[in-house]
Design a protein around this motif. Structure first.
Motif, PDB file in Angstrom:
ATOM      1  N   LEU A 102      -5.343   6.875  -7.453  1.00  0.00           N
ATOM      2  CA  LEU A 102      -5.043   7.834  -6.396  1.00  0.00           C
ATOM      3  C   LEU A 102      -4.168   7.204  -5.313  1.00  0.00           C
ATOM      4  CD1 LEU A 102      -8.342   9.868  -5.873  1.00  0.00           C
ATOM      5  CD2 LEU A 102      -6.256  10.547  -7.060  1.00  0.00           C
ATOM      6  N   THR A 103      -4.401   5.930  -5.027  1.00  0.00           N
ATOM      7  CA  THR A 103      -3.566   5.239  -4.049  1.00  0.00           C
ATOM      8  C   THR A 103      -2.105   5.245  -4.487  1.00  0.00           C
ATOM      9  OG1 THR A 103      -5.372   3.817  -3.279  1.00  0.00           O
ATOM     10  CG2 THR A 103      -3.121   3.027  -2.914  1.00  0.00           C
ATOM     11  N   GLU A 104      -1.856   4.882  -5.741  1.00  0.00           N
ATOM     12  CA  GLU A 104      -0.477   4.862  -6.227  1.00  0.00           C
ATOM     13  C   GLU A 104       0.119   6.270  -6.295  1.00  0.00           C
ATOM     14  OE1 GLU A 104       1.890   2.241  -7.126  1.00  0.00           O
ATOM     15  OE2 GLU A 104       0.455   1.603  -5.597  1.00  0.00           O
ATOM     16  N   ALA A 105      -0.722   7.259  -6.576  1.00  0.00           N
ATOM     17  CA  ALA A 105      -0.236   8.642  -6.580  1.00  0.00           C
ATOM     18  C   ALA A 105       0.231   9.049  -5.185  1.00  0.00           C
ATOM     19  CB  ALA A 105      -1.324   9.586  -7.077  1.00  0.00           C
ATOM     20  N   ARG A 106      -0.420   8.525  -4.149  1.00  0.00           N
ATOM     21  CA  ARG A 106      -0.009   8.836  -2.780  1.00  0.00           C
ATOM     22  C   ARG A 106       1.234   8.049  -2.369  1.00  0.00           C
ATOM     23  NH1 ARG A 106      -5.377   9.127   0.957  1.00  0.00           N
ATOM     24  NH2 ARG A 106      -3.752   8.904   2.560  1.00  0.00           N
ATOM     25  N   VAL A 107       1.456   6.903  -2.963  1.00  0.00           N
ATOM     26  CA  VAL A 107       2.647   6.113  -2.652  1.00  0.00           C
ATOM     27  C   VAL A 107       3.912   6.828  -3.116  1.00  0.00           C
ATOM     28  CG1 VAL A 107       3.892   3.977  -3.207  1.00  0.00           C
ATOM     29  CG2 VAL A 107       1.460   3.887  -2.599  1.00  0.00           C
ATOM     30  N   GLY A 245      13.851  -1.543  -5.663  1.00  0.00           N
ATOM     31  CA  GLY A 245      13.890  -2.969  -5.954  1.00  0.00           C
ATOM     32  C   GLY A 245      14.063  -3.856  -4.753  1.00  0.00           C
ATOM     33  N   VAL A 246      14.490  -3.309  -3.612  1.00  0.00           N
ATOM     34  CA  VAL A 246      14.710  -4.119  -2.413  1.00  0.00           C
ATOM     35  C   VAL A 246      13.367  -4.451  -1.767  1.00  0.00           C
ATOM     36  CG1 VAL A 246      15.695  -4.135  -0.093  1.00  0.00           C
ATOM     37  CG2 VAL A 246      17.000  -3.167  -1.993  1.00  0.00           C
ATOM     38  N   PRO A 247      13.058  -5.731  -1.538  1.00  0.00           N
ATOM     39  CA  PRO A 247      11.793  -6.084  -0.871  1.00  0.00           C
ATOM     40  C   PRO A 247      11.802  -5.622   0.586  1.00  0.00           C
ATOM     41  CG  PRO A 247      12.717  -7.971  -2.063  1.00  0.00           C
ATOM     42  CD  PRO A 247      13.796  -6.922  -1.994  1.00  0.00           C
ATOM     43  N   TRP A 248      10.720  -4.984   1.003  1.00  0.00           N
ATOM     44  CA  TRP A 248      10.656  -4.461   2.372  1.00  0.00           C
ATOM     45  C   TRP A 248      10.784  -5.565   3.423  1.00  0.00           C
ATOM     46  CZ3 TRP A 248      12.149  -0.494   4.618  1.00  0.00           C
ATOM     47  CH2 TRP A 248      11.620  -0.033   5.828  1.00  0.00           C
ATOM     48  N   PRO A 249      10.197  -6.758   3.245  1.00  0.00           N
ATOM     49  CA  PRO A 249      10.405  -7.805   4.257  1.00  0.00           C
ATOM     50  C   PRO A 249      11.872  -8.177   4.448  1.00  0.00           C
ATOM     51  CG  PRO A 249       8.529  -8.360   2.874  1.00  0.00           C
ATOM     52  CD  PRO A 249       9.196  -7.177   2.235  1.00  0.00           C
ATOM     53  N   ASP A 250      12.699  -8.041   3.405  1.00  0.00           N
ATOM     54  CA  ASP A 250      14.125  -8.320   3.563  1.00  0.00           C
ATOM     55  C   ASP A 250      14.766  -7.341   4.535  1.00  0.00           C
ATOM     56  OD1 ASP A 250      13.700 -10.258   1.690  1.00  0.00           O
ATOM     57  OD2 ASP A 250      15.032  -9.415   0.162  1.00  0.00           O
ATOM     58  N   GLY A 302      -1.611   2.108   0.192  1.00  0.00           N
ATOM     59  CA  GLY A 302      -0.833   1.512  -0.879  1.00  0.00           C
ATOM     60  C   GLY A 302       0.089   0.396  -0.460  1.00  0.00           C
ATOM     61  N   GLY A 303       0.042  -0.007   0.802  1.00  0.00           N
ATOM     62  CA  GLY A 303       0.946  -1.056   1.256  1.00  0.00           C
ATOM     63  C   GLY A 303       0.651  -2.413   0.663  1.00  0.00           C
ATOM     64  N   TYR A 304      -0.622  -2.714   0.531  1.00  0.00           N
ATOM     65  CA  TYR A 304      -1.058  -3.978  -0.046  1.00  0.00           C
ATOM     66  C   TYR A 304      -2.101  -3.690  -1.116  1.00  0.00           C
ATOM     67  CZ  TYR A 304       1.274  -6.174   3.922  1.00  0.00           C
ATOM     68  OH  TYR A 304       2.217  -6.568   4.838  1.00  0.00           O
ATOM     69  N   GLY A 305      -2.414  -4.687  -1.904  1.00  0.00           N
ATOM     70  CA  GLY A 305      -3.413  -4.510  -2.945  1.00  0.00           C
ATOM     71  C   GLY A 305      -3.159  -5.452  -4.109  1.00  0.00           C
ATOM     72  N   GLU A 306      -4.068  -5.423  -5.051  1.00  0.00           N
ATOM     73  CA  GLU A 306      -3.989  -6.302  -6.205  1.00  0.00           C
ATOM     74  C   GLU A 306      -2.687  -6.058  -6.973  1.00  0.00           C
ATOM     75  OE1 GLU A 306      -6.640  -7.450 -10.185  1.00  0.00           O
ATOM     76  OE2 GLU A 306      -7.395  -6.019  -8.699  1.00  0.00           O
ATOM     77  N   GLY A 307      -1.983  -7.155  -7.250  1.00  0.00           N
ATOM     78  CA  GLY A 307      -0.735  -7.061  -7.994  1.00  0.00           C
ATOM     79  C   GLY A 307       0.502  -6.890  -7.137  1.00  0.00           C
ATOM     80  N   LEU A 320       3.931  -6.054   9.279  1.00  0.00           N
ATOM     81  CA  LEU A 320       4.445  -5.147   8.252  1.00  0.00           C
ATOM     82  C   LEU A 320       3.270  -4.527   7.503  1.00  0.00           C
ATOM     83  CD1 LEU A 320       7.401  -7.211   6.750  1.00  0.00           C
ATOM     84  CD2 LEU A 320       7.594  -4.997   7.889  1.00  0.00           C
ATOM     85  N   ARG A 321       3.329  -3.229   7.294  1.00  0.00           N
ATOM     86  CA  ARG A 321       2.228  -2.545   6.623  1.00  0.00           C
ATOM     87  C   ARG A 321       2.408  -2.512   5.106  1.00  0.00           C
ATOM     88  NH1 ARG A 321      -1.322  -0.150  10.163  1.00  0.00           N
ATOM     89  NH2 ARG A 321      -0.643  -0.197  12.327  1.00  0.00           N
ATOM     90  N   THR A 322       3.473  -3.127   4.630  1.00  0.00           N
ATOM     91  CA  THR A 322       3.635  -3.385   3.201  1.00  0.00           C
ATOM     92  C   THR A 322       4.667  -4.491   3.042  1.00  0.00           C
ATOM     93  OG1 THR A 322       4.083  -2.453   1.015  1.00  0.00           O
ATOM     94  CG2 THR A 322       5.465  -1.682   2.823  1.00  0.00           C
ATOM     95  N   ALA A 323       4.532  -5.258   1.961  1.00  0.00           N
ATOM     96  CA  ALA A 323       5.534  -6.264   1.601  1.00  0.00           C
ATOM     97  C   ALA A 323       6.086  -5.960   0.207  1.00  0.00           C
ATOM     98  CB  ALA A 323       4.921  -7.665   1.646  1.00  0.00           C
ATOM     99  N   ARG A 324       5.840  -4.739  -0.261  1.00  0.00           N
ATOM    100  CA  ARG A 324       6.255  -4.349  -1.601  1.00  0.00           C
ATOM    101  C   ARG A 324       7.767  -4.178  -1.701  1.00  0.00           C
ATOM    102  NH1 ARG A 324       2.099   0.274  -3.798  1.00  0.00           N
ATOM    103  NH2 ARG A 324       3.691   0.316  -5.438  1.00  0.00           N
TER     104      ARG A 324
END
Length: 428
Positions: A102-107, A245-250, A302-307, A320-324
């Motif tokens: 469900l988390t990924e579905a919301r992302v 494909g662009v990393p958000w921290p960049d 969905g900002g962080y999590g396993e994987g 940052l609320r995500t580093a994906r």
């Protein structure tokens, strides 16, 4: 258990809604009590039953196991406790799968969700323009908040906001979450002030998150223009660089480089910009993260999590609320800012790590300005990125609107392949 519960039978494609059976007294205080048929039609589910019958309905469906929602929201830290019901011990309950799915579905937003997100951006954008048109010296900050709330409800049917409205003027603009109960948007705006208004509206639980900055009197001073254009350059550069494909921290780093470069050109900083980024000078002026996923929650899951990449323990980056890496279908805010907050800057003047880059006597001339933040809600597409937000952004456009010019209707630019247009609004 008194709340509503939902079950999806994946192997049969059936949906179930379980509702509480309310006492007759409920009708006295809250209005007519509706039965299962009403909610079956309202929510387009296959079957509606009372919570007291949940075990019997599930037993008739014969599931090999029941996936229940359990997990931790990595953004808020809130723990989701799985539902319990009478007779649940007769079923095999599985807790490892549903939360992640469900988390990924919301992302990643569906076309139907995109329609809602376009709508709340359209309504919220028009409300920001309404504030811009109404703003003038001697008004109270809360009158601007009231303008936004009225416009979004009166013209868009948006009864709620997704978060507490930030209507900051002057030095209050340097306080990132101004507008809370201890600082309730209660300052009188003065001629020469710069404002920072961060407000979004909510419709059917989906919300927008939009920030604009402008001078109360409708004319930017040279100092205000320097800071504003520094943030606008970062804002535009980030959106232009966003794609799958662009990393958000960049993108966070890119925003820092643009803002620091402009401040250096304006005489507030000295030295090499790459060295400034390495020394964490950027976090003195933009201590928050560049943006966050948005949807059902303002800071969506969905900002962080396993994987996925972990949080980066550096000033600014740690917020940052995500580093994906960016992915098609995400909606994420782009909200660079530049603030002159004495809590951060005064100690930095005495710290050699920072002071070698800071031109103290020039920065001090800006300390009462507050800050600038510019925030759009941006969809990641297969080809790049598209902002759903439609507000005046250039100094020329802002000054024209505040002088009485009509803001053009640019809703057509927010067109997404395969997504119907949002309901049209007429500016009033």
């Amino acid at each position: 258990m008194s709340e509503l519960c939902v079950a999806l039978q994946c192997n049969a494609g059936r949906s179930y809604l379980f509702m509480p059976k309310l006492p007759d007294s409920y009708g006295v205080w809250m209005g007519p009590i509706q039965g299962p048929d009403y909610y079956r039609a309202k929510y387009a589910v296959d079957e509606v039953a009372y919570l007291q019958d949940i075990a019997a309905v599930l037993e008739a469906a014969g599931p090999p196991c029941i996936h229940v929602l359990q997990g931790t929201n990595t953004d808020s830290g809130s723990n989701i406790v799985p539902p319990s019901f009478e007779g649940s011990n007769a079923f095999q309950l599985e807790t490892a799968t549903l939360f992640t799915q469900l988390t990924e579905a919301r992302v990643h937003k569906t076309p139907q969700e995109m329609v809602l997100m376009k709508y709340v951006n359209q309504v919220g954008s028009r409300a920001h323009v309404a504030m811009m048109e109404a703003c003038h010296p001697a008004m109270m900050e809360y009158q601007m908040e009231s303008t936004f709330r009225h416009y979004t409800y009166m013209n868009g049917g948006c009864r709620h906001q997704g978060y507490t409205c930030i209507a900051a003027s002057g030095p209050n603009g340097a306080v990132l979450h101004y507008g809370h109960a201890g600082a309730p948007n209660d300052r009188q705006m003065s001629d020469g002030d710069l404002v920072l208004f961060d407000m979004g509206c909510e419709y059917y639980r989906y919300g927008s998150d939009i920030t604009c900055s402008w001078p109360v009197n409708g004319k930017f001073t040279p100092q205000q223009a320097l800071v504003y254009n520094a943030v606008l350059d970062a804002h535009n550069a980030v959106i232009a660089a966003m794609r799958p494909g662009v990393p958000w921290p960049d993108m966070h780093t890119l925003a820092y480089k643009k803002i620091l470069s402009a401040l250096a050109k304006g005489g507030l900083l000295q030295g090499d910009v790459e060295d400034m980024v390495a020394a964490e000078v950027g976090a003195l002026f933009m201590p928050h993260g560049l943006g966050h996923l948005i949807g059902i929650d303002t800071h969506d899951v969905g900002g962080y999590g396993e994987g996925f990449p972990p949080r980066i323990p550096r000033p600014g980056y740690k917020s940052l609320r995500t580093a994906r890496g960016l992915e098609e279908g995400m909606i994420i805010t782009v909200e660079p800012g530049c603030y002159f907050n004495p809590v951060l800057l005064q100690p930095a003047f005495q710290e050699p790590t920072y002071s070698n880059y800071l031109v103290k006597d020039v920065i001090e001339q800006y300390m009462g300005m507050g800050g600038v933040r510019l925030e759009d809600n941006v969809v990641i597409t297969a080809e790049g990125a598209l902002s759903l937000t439609d507000v005046p952004r250039t100094i020329q456009d802002i000054e024209a609107v505040m002088a009485g010019a009509a803001w053009r209707d640019c809703s057509a630019k927010n067109s997404l392949k395969g997504v119907p247009p949002a309901v049209g609004l007429v500016m009033v």
